[in-house]
Design an enzyme around this catalytic site. Structure first.
Site, PDB file in Angstrom:
ATOM      1  N   HIS A 122       0.821  -1.216   0.000  1.00 53.19           N
ATOM      2  CA  HIS A 122       0.000   0.000   0.000  1.00 53.19           C
ATOM      3  C   HIS A 122       0.857   1.269   0.000  1.00 53.19           C
ATOM      4  O   HIS A 122       0.363   2.347   0.339  1.00 53.19           O
ATOM      5  CB  HIS A 122      -0.954   0.009   1.200  1.00 53.19           C
ATOM      6  N   CYS A 130       5.350  11.937  -8.273  1.00 53.06           N
ATOM      7  CA  CYS A 130       4.904  12.997  -9.174  1.00 53.06           C
ATOM      8  C   CYS A 130       3.858  12.431 -10.121  1.00 53.06           C
ATOM      9  O   CYS A 130       4.130  11.464 -10.843  1.00 53.06           O
ATOM     10  CB  CYS A 130       6.097  13.553  -9.954  1.00 53.06           C
ATOM     11  N   CYS A 149       8.171  18.692  -8.166  1.00 46.42           N
ATOM     12  CA  CYS A 149       8.824  17.404  -8.399  1.00 46.42           C
ATOM     13  C   CYS A 149      10.332  17.637  -8.545  1.00 46.42           C
ATOM     14  O   CYS A 149      10.752  18.444  -9.386  1.00 46.42           O
ATOM     15  CB  CYS A 149       8.271  16.762  -9.671  1.00 46.42           C
ATOM     16  N   ASN A 216      -3.260 -12.314  15.726  1.00 42.21           N
ATOM     17  CA  ASN A 216      -4.013 -11.046  15.790  1.00 42.21           C
ATOM     18  C   ASN A 216      -4.536 -10.859  17.212  1.00 42.21           C
ATOM     19  O   ASN A 216      -4.638 -11.817  17.987  1.00 42.21           O
ATOM     20  CB  ASN A 216      -5.185 -11.090  14.792  1.00 42.21           C
ATOM     21  N   GLU A 218      -7.494 -10.274  18.048  1.00 41.54           N
ATOM     22  CA  GLU A 218      -8.768 -11.003  18.155  1.00 41.54           C
ATOM     23  C   GLU A 218      -9.006 -11.726  16.837  1.00 41.54           C
ATOM     24  O   GLU A 218      -8.372 -11.391  15.830  1.00 41.54           O
ATOM     25  CB  GLU A 218      -9.902 -10.020  18.446  1.00 41.54           C
TER      26      GLU A 218
HETATM   27  C1  BJW Z   1      -3.843  -5.874  16.881  1.00 42.99           C
HETATM   28  C2  BJW Z   1      -3.355  -5.043  17.885  1.00 42.99           C
HETATM   29  C3  BJW Z   1      -2.208  -5.472  18.585  1.00 42.99           C
HETATM   30  C4  BJW Z   1      -5.097  -4.125  17.048  1.00 42.99           C
HETATM   31  N1  BJW Z   1      -1.647  -6.637  18.267  1.00 42.99           N
HETATM   32  N2  BJW Z   1      -3.274  -7.029  16.584  1.00 42.99           N
HETATM   33  C5  BJW Z   1     -16.652  -2.073  -3.186  1.00 42.99           C
HETATM   34  C6  BJW Z   1     -16.554  -0.762  -3.609  1.00 42.99           C
HETATM   35  C7  BJW Z   1     -15.308  -0.177  -3.887  1.00 42.99           C
HETATM   36  C8  BJW Z   1     -14.131  -0.910  -3.777  1.00 42.99           C
HETATM   37  C9  BJW Z   1     -14.239  -2.225  -3.351  1.00 42.99           C
HETATM   38  C10 BJW Z   1     -15.495  -2.785  -3.067  1.00 42.99           C
HETATM   39  N3  BJW Z   1     -15.282  -4.066  -2.692  1.00 42.99           N
HETATM   40  C11 BJW Z   1     -13.942  -4.311  -2.713  1.00 42.99           C
HETATM   41  C12 BJW Z   1     -13.320  -3.201  -3.119  1.00 42.99           C
HETATM   42  C13 BJW Z   1     -11.844  -3.068  -3.254  1.00 42.99           C
HETATM   43  C14 BJW Z   1     -11.238  -2.263  -2.117  1.00 42.99           C
HETATM   44  C15 BJW Z   1     -11.699  -2.863  -0.785  1.00 42.99           C
HETATM   45  O1  BJW Z   1     -11.187  -3.849  -0.324  1.00 42.99           O
HETATM   46  N4  BJW Z   1     -12.674  -2.241  -0.136  1.00 42.99           N
HETATM   47  C16 BJW Z   1     -13.237  -2.802   1.101  1.00 42.99           C
HETATM   48  C17 BJW Z   1     -13.262  -1.740   2.185  1.00 42.99           C
HETATM   49  C18 BJW Z   1     -14.606  -3.359   0.769  1.00 42.99           C
HETATM   50  N5  BJW Z   1      -9.804  -2.374  -2.260  1.00 42.99           N
HETATM   51  C19 BJW Z   1      -9.127  -1.560  -3.047  1.00 42.99           C
HETATM   52  O2  BJW Z   1      -9.648  -0.627  -3.629  1.00 42.99           O
HETATM   53  C20 BJW Z   1      -7.653  -1.887  -3.223  1.00 42.99           C
HETATM   54  N6  BJW Z   1      -7.328  -1.958  -4.592  1.00 42.99           N
HETATM   55  C21 BJW Z   1      -7.889  -2.866  -5.409  1.00 42.99           C
HETATM   56  O3  BJW Z   1      -8.708  -3.677  -5.016  1.00 42.99           O
HETATM   57  O4  BJW Z   1      -7.395  -2.827  -6.689  1.00 42.99           O
HETATM   58  C22 BJW Z   1      -7.984  -3.738  -7.644  1.00 42.99           C
HETATM   59  C23 BJW Z   1      -7.287  -5.040  -7.758  1.00 42.99           C
HETATM   60  C24 BJW Z   1      -6.248  -5.406  -6.948  1.00 42.99           C
HETATM   61  C25 BJW Z   1      -5.618  -6.639  -7.088  1.00 42.99           C
HETATM   62  C26 BJW Z   1      -6.035  -7.521  -8.017  1.00 42.99           C
HETATM   63  C27 BJW Z   1      -7.100  -7.180  -8.831  1.00 42.99           C
HETATM   64  C28 BJW Z   1      -7.713  -5.941  -8.712  1.00 42.99           C
HETATM   65  C29 BJW Z   1      -6.788  -0.804  -2.583  1.00 42.99           C
HETATM   66  C30 BJW Z   1      -6.934  -0.782  -1.096  1.00 42.99           C
HETATM   67  C31 BJW Z   1      -6.143   0.403  -0.523  1.00 42.99           C
HETATM   68  C32 BJW Z   1      -6.244   0.446   1.000  1.00 42.99           C
HETATM   69  N7  BJW Z   1      -5.679   1.653   1.452  1.00 42.99           N
HETATM   70  C33 BJW Z   1      -5.593   1.892   2.892  1.00 42.99           C
HETATM   71  C34 BJW Z   1      -5.056   3.312   3.069  1.00 42.99           C
HETATM   72  C35 BJW Z   1      -3.578   3.344   2.676  1.00 42.99           C
HETATM   73  C36 BJW Z   1      -2.911   4.590   2.994  1.00 42.99           C
HETATM   74  C37 BJW Z   1      -3.072   5.035   4.451  1.00 42.99           C
HETATM   75  O5  BJW Z   1      -2.627   4.359   5.385  1.00 42.99           O
HETATM   76  O6  BJW Z   1      -3.591   6.115   4.609  1.00 42.99           O
HETATM   77  O7  BJW Z   1      -4.734   0.931   3.482  1.00 42.99           O
HETATM   78  S1  BJW Z   1      -7.135   1.668   3.753  1.00 42.99           S
HETATM   79  C38 BJW Z   1      -6.424   0.961   5.201  1.00 42.99           C
HETATM   80  O8  BJW Z   1      -6.902  -0.397   5.344  1.00 42.99           O
HETATM   81  C39 BJW Z   1      -4.917   0.883   4.927  1.00 42.99           C
HETATM   82  C40 BJW Z   1      -4.600  -0.473   5.470  1.00 42.99           C
HETATM   83  O9  BJW Z   1      -3.390  -0.939   4.901  1.00 42.99           O
HETATM   84  C41 BJW Z   1      -5.794  -1.284   5.105  1.00 42.99           C
HETATM   85  C42 BJW Z   1      -5.960  -2.555   5.934  1.00 42.99           C
HETATM   86  O10 BJW Z   1      -6.188  -2.240   7.277  1.00 42.99           O
HETATM   87  P1  BJW Z   1      -5.574  -3.173   8.446  1.00 42.99           P
HETATM   88  O11 BJW Z   1      -4.102  -3.077   8.405  1.00 42.99           O
HETATM   89  O12 BJW Z   1      -6.161  -4.528   8.365  1.00 42.99           O
HETATM   90  O13 BJW Z   1      -6.059  -2.383   9.740  1.00 42.99           O
HETATM   91  P2  BJW Z   1      -7.429  -2.560  10.581  1.00 42.99           P
HETATM   92  O14 BJW Z   1      -7.545  -1.378  11.446  1.00 42.99           O
HETATM   93  O15 BJW Z   1      -8.555  -2.865   9.690  1.00 42.99           O
HETATM   94  O16 BJW Z   1      -7.175  -3.871  11.464  1.00 42.99           O
HETATM   95  C43 BJW Z   1      -6.213  -3.884  12.498  1.00 42.99           C
HETATM   96  C44 BJW Z   1      -6.223  -5.248  13.165  1.00 42.99           C
HETATM   97  O17 BJW Z   1      -5.194  -5.267  14.139  1.00 42.99           O
HETATM   98  C45 BJW Z   1      -7.537  -5.574  13.901  1.00 42.99           C
HETATM   99  O18 BJW Z   1      -7.970  -6.881  13.563  1.00 42.99           O
HETATM  100  C46 BJW Z   1      -7.163  -5.511  15.385  1.00 42.99           C
HETATM  101  O19 BJW Z   1      -7.846  -6.451  16.180  1.00 42.99           O
HETATM  102  C47 BJW Z   1      -5.693  -5.834  15.329  1.00 42.99           C
HETATM  103  N8  BJW Z   1      -4.890  -5.269  16.447  1.00 42.99           N
HETATM  104  N9  BJW Z   1      -4.115  -3.958  18.060  1.00 42.99           N
HETATM  105  C48 BJW Z   1      -2.151  -7.403  17.346  1.00 42.99           C
HETATM  106  N10 BJW Z   1      -1.638  -4.740  19.655  1.00 42.99           N
END
Ligand code: BJW
Length: 247
Positions: A122, A130, A149, A216, A218
């Site tokens: 990500h 740019c 840039c 994780n 949970e």
């Molecule tokens: C602990 C803890 C501790 C807490 N110890 N554990 C419908 C409409 C539009 C789009 C879509 C759709 N359906 C699907 C899509 C695609 C979309 C998507 O998935 N959307 C869903 C929301 C439905 N995805 C995309 O658009 C992606 N691109 C894509 O699909 O391209 C097409 C394609 C790809 C590949 C092949 C073919 C086609 C792009 C996704 C970009 C995500 N971007 C972000 C922001 C990045 C920049 C930023 O940081 O600002 O990325 S969103 C955000 O979520 C960030 C993260 O990387 C990502 C995942 O979050 P993560 O890391 O899982 O965090 P949390 O908070 O969700 O979970 C934390 C966990 O930790 C929890 O379980 C806690 O319990 C645990 N935890 N403390 C251990 N101490």
């Protein structure tokens, strides 16, 4: 069984290739917020306002401000790699097979802990890109609508080098190739809400032969797809699991 390690119901060859996926949970105990927990980033801002290309086109100042604040926060000297990041760097250094670390996180804590075989799927918060010439460079300062840039010298086309919703994550071919041949897939600190990362465990089960483990706080959305799971804070369960693997 000298060439194998038994973990729960799994037997893993000591030279098996490993793919690790990490999410925001691994950096939580370093002081960085997760996204979907009750106190997470998406409880304070709307995705549609800061994390889509449409948001950036509509209101670049708002999006720049969101990342300027997080970029400055990441450079606070108090933010450091924790025991979980360090354990994964030790695994890469000491394990008998290849270890590929794929992180969804845009922080730099894995690299600072010593992980080298690392994919930032990500993107990276301390890089800029740019939109005019595609040049990617380190960017530790504030970015704004006037930023220039350093390569093509065009003003006003710089953006943070991260992947927003609707954009294609980086290095997907390399990731799927590694998933299809790994002996072990470990998912750490991710809720399993965001595609394509949420599909990696199914990819291993359907197209590969690897065993699958969740570490994780949970149980995540996809818990039923994992062969083994350990639940608790990353700074405890990740070093414990790495010790089980490498002793
Ligand atoms: C602990 C803890 C501790 C807490 N110890 N554990 C419908 C409409 C539009 C789009 C879509 C759709 N359906 C699907 C899509 C695609 C979309 C998507 O998935 N959307 C869903 C929301 C439905 N995805 C995309 O658009 C992606 N691109 C894509 O699909 O391209 C097409 C394609 C790809 C590949 C092949 C073919 C086609 C792009 C996704 C970009 C995500 N971007 C972000 C922001 C990045 C920049 C930023 O940081 O600002 O990325 S969103 C955000 O979520 C960030 C993260 O990387 C990502 C995942 O979050 P993560 O890391 O899982 O965090 P949390 O908070 O969700 O979970 C934390 C966990 O930790 C929890 O379980 C806690 O319990 C645990 N935890 N403390 C251990 N101490």
């Amino acid at each position: 069984m000298r060439g194998r390690v038994i973990i729960g119901r799994m037997t893993i060859a000591r030279n098996a290739d490993i793919v690790i996926l990490t999410g925001a949970g691994i950096s939580k105990e370093s002081g960085l917020s997760t996204f979907r927990d009750a106190d997470g980033i998406w409880s304070t801002v709307r995705i549609e306002d800061v994390a889509t290309p449409e948001a950036f086109a509509r209101d670049p100042d708002r999006v720049h401000d969101f990342y300027n604040e997080r970029r400055a926060g990441l450079q606070d000297p108090k933010i450091k790699p924790n025991a979980a990041h360090e354990a994964l760097a030790r695994l890469e250094a000491e394990w008998g097979g290849d270890v590929l670390l794929v992180t969804q996180n845009i922080d730099n804590l894995h690299a600072r802990a010593g992980s080298r075989n690392l994919v930032h799927m990500h993107g990276e918060m301390l890089k800029g890109r740019c939109e005019s010439c595609g040049f990617v460079c380190d960017w530790v300062e504030t970015m704004d609508r006037q930023s220039q840039c350093p390569h093509c010298e065009v003003d006003g086309h710089m953006r943070v080098h991260v992947v927003w919703f609707g954009e294609m994550p980086f290095e997907m071919d390399r990731i799927y190739e590694a998933l299809n041949k790994c002996g072990l897939f470990i998912s750490i600190g991710t809720s399993g809400n965001v595609y394509p990362a949420s599909g990696f465990v199914s990819q291993v089960r359907m197209h590969g032969t690897g065993r699958t483990v969740e570490l994780n706080l949970e149980p995540s959305e996809g818990i039923v797809l994992f062969d083994e799971a350990r639940h608790g804070p990353a700074t405890r369960i990740v070093p414990d699991f790495v010790n089980e693997l490498i002793g």
